[in-house]
Write a protein that holds these residues in place. Structure first.
Motif, PDB file in Angstrom:
ATOM      1  N   UNK A 194      -8.648  -2.604   0.208  1.00 26.67           N
ATOM      2  CA  UNK A 194      -8.551  -4.084  -1.507  1.00 26.67           C
ATOM      3  C   UNK A 194      -7.445  -4.318  -0.115  1.00 26.67           C
ATOM      4  N   UNK A 195      -6.077  -3.447   0.736  1.00 19.82           N
ATOM      5  CA  UNK A 195      -5.635  -4.863   1.531  1.00 19.82           C
ATOM      6  C   UNK A 195      -6.251  -5.062   2.266  1.00 19.82           C
ATOM      7  N   UNK A 196      -7.126  -4.377   3.168  1.00 19.96           N
ATOM      8  CA  UNK A 196      -7.761  -4.609   4.646  1.00 19.96           C
ATOM      9  C   UNK A 196      -9.004  -6.134   4.055  1.00 19.96           C
ATOM     10  N   UNK A 197     -10.015  -6.607   2.576  1.00 21.40           N
ATOM     11  CA  UNK A 197     -10.271  -6.779   2.464  1.00 21.40           C
ATOM     12  C   UNK A 197      -9.457  -8.595   1.865  1.00 21.40           C
ATOM     13  N   UNK A 220       1.077  -0.865  -0.459  1.00 23.76           N
ATOM     14  CA  UNK A 220      -0.039  -0.129  -0.029  1.00 23.76           C
ATOM     15  C   UNK A 220       1.140   0.756  -0.039  1.00 23.76           C
ATOM     16  N   UNK A 221       1.482   1.394   0.622  1.00 24.43           N
ATOM     17  CA  UNK A 221       2.501   2.360   0.981  1.00 24.43           C
ATOM     18  C   UNK A 221       3.667   2.675   0.194  1.00 24.43           C
ATOM     19  N   UNK A 234      -3.630 -14.200  -2.583  1.00 21.61           N
ATOM     20  CA  UNK A 234      -5.330 -13.423  -3.492  1.00 21.61           C
ATOM     21  C   UNK A 234      -4.237 -12.002  -3.809  1.00 21.61           C
ATOM     22  N   UNK A 235      -3.521 -11.512  -2.116  1.00 16.16           N
ATOM     23  CA  UNK A 235      -3.073 -10.005  -2.825  1.00 16.16           C
ATOM     24  C   UNK A 235      -2.243 -10.283  -4.470  1.00 16.16           C
ATOM     25  N   UNK A 236      -1.292 -11.598  -4.875  1.00 15.90           N
ATOM     26  CA  UNK A 236      -1.210 -11.433  -5.911  1.00 15.90           C
ATOM     27  C   UNK A 236      -1.869 -11.540  -7.257  1.00 15.90           C
ATOM     28  N   UNK A 237      -2.872 -12.283  -6.758  1.00 18.96           N
ATOM     29  CA  UNK A 237      -4.485 -12.073  -7.990  1.00 18.96           C
ATOM     30  C   UNK A 237      -4.481 -10.745  -8.436  1.00 18.96           C
ATOM     31  N   UNK A 238      -4.671 -10.004  -7.273  1.00 19.96           N
ATOM     32  CA  UNK A 238      -5.311  -9.271  -7.091  1.00 19.96           C
ATOM     33  C   UNK A 238      -4.335  -7.900  -7.924  1.00 19.96           C
TER      34      UNK A 238
END
Length: 387
Positions: free
Chosen positions: A253-256, A243-244, A274-278
């Protein structure tokens, strides 16, 4: 590690066990480690009590998600590198496929109100879960040591102020505790041994250019190398980088993504898939997941043969105590940082406080039950507030 005893189970039986645990194993790292003891030591007798304790000790002091690392070690015991690889892969695969499906649904239907409603509730509950986890970890790992509490408070404050994770502070904390407790005498050979520890971090810091997939691989390898014990330790690292620093995801999105980790069974760290997919679709998801688990796999396979000999060295224990205190402090700081994003109104504040209160009162309340209830509350409340 006992080499003489022959296994009473096949590699296929071990694979099926870890596939099942990865599919149905809710409750976070401590619960998963407990299931392995119940199933493999008590009920089936595949693993001896001594071997299990040795594996758990290695998983606690080495970087890497606790449950995955113990699974890799138990696979290594009788079937060496093949067993370690198969056990680790089988344990992680089910939850990876689940977060992949959730990632696809999130990208495809993220704009739909029902999904926003679910994450509205779950995101707030996750803050309560993380707060109680931080308290448990601090009580267990820091105890009454003023030095460790000082490190905890410093890292919590740094995380809140900078809203990111500073990797070298973890190493510095480990070195500080080692210096104070062990008072080592320095020589050329000591310095030569310390250099390899520093080198991977230098390499990762330098090699940050290139395309997004290369950046994903480097960033998640670095994140995986700094997870100690609880999978939640990775959250402040991920937030700082994703994020930063890189601006790959926004706060919501990060909290999700953290909420997805709470919904799915298996290791919490699988949220990296999940993060990598986004960030980068299917290739991004695969790269992020592999890169996160690679350090813990390599550390376990390389350290397992020597751990019985060197694992109880006071210098190593002191170093790990310092890093663990820093990691728990960072988790506590990240609770504050993420709460600023997730708690947006009175209902979310009540959800977060209610979750923390329930977990405080009812020690064995399964976290997935809370997550499901929070999702249902979100489905009811969010449409009323945002119609």
């Amino acid at each position: 590690m006992t080499d003489a005893a022959k296994p009473t189970y096949s590699l296929w039986q071990l694979t099926l066990y870890f596939l099942r645990l990865g599919t149905l194993g809710f409750g976070g790292p401590v619960a998963l480690v407990g299931y392995m003891h119940r199933d493999l030591v008590e009920r089936r007798g595949w693993i001896s009590e001594a071997d299990y304790k040795e594996g758990l000790a290695l998983a606690q002091i080495a970087p890497g998600p606790l449950a995955a690392q113990l699974g890799i070690y138990l696979g290594y015991l009788h079937y060496r590198i093949l067993g370690a690889t198969v056990a680790g892969f089988a344990f992680v695969l089910p939850s990876f496929l689940m977060v992949l499906a959730l990632g696809w649904a999130y990208v495809g239907f993220g704009g739909l109100s029902w999904m926003q409603s679910v994450f509205y509730g779950v995101g707030a509950a996750v803050i309560g879960i993380m707060a109680i986890s931080a308290h448990k970890l601090a009580s267990k790992n820091i105890g009454k040591s003023k030095l460790l509490w000082g490190i905890f408070i410093l890292l919590a404050a740094v995380t809140i102020v900078t809203q990111s994770e500073i990797a070298w502070l973890f190493i510095a904390a480990g070195v500080l505790v080692w210096l104070i407790r062990c008072k080592p005498k320095f020589s050329a050979s000591n310095l030569a041994m310390a250099l390899p520890t520093a080198m991977p971090n230098v390499a990762l810091a330098v090699a940050t250019d290139g395309n997004t997939l290369l950046q994903i691989a480097l960033f998640f390898t670095k994140a995986g190398a700094f997870v100690f014990g609880s999978g939640l330790a990775i959250v402040p690292f991920l937030y700082g980088g994703i994020v930063t620093e890189h601006h790959w995801l926004n706060d919501k999105q990060f909290v999700d993504a953290v909420a997805v980790a709470m919904i799915t069974p298996g290791p919490v760290v699988i949220t990296t898939g999940f993060i990598g997919y986004l960030i980068g679709g299917l290739p991004g998801a695969c790269l992020a997941a592999v890169a996160t688990f690679l350090p813990c796999y390599l550390v376990t396979v390389i350290a397992a043969p020597y751990f019985n000999r060197y694992g109880k060295l006071p210098a190593l224990i002191a170093f790990v105590d310092g890093i663990t205190a820093a990691a728990v402090g960072a988790i506590a700081g990240s609770v504050v940082v993420l709460a600023q994003r997730s708690i947006t109104d009175v209902p979310t504040a009540l959800l977060a406080l209610g979750t923390a209160g329930l977990l405080w009162k009812i020690k064995k309340l399964p976290e997935p039950v809370i997550v499901i209830c929070a999702a249902l509350i979100g489905l009811l409340v969010y449409p009323l507030l945002h119609h």
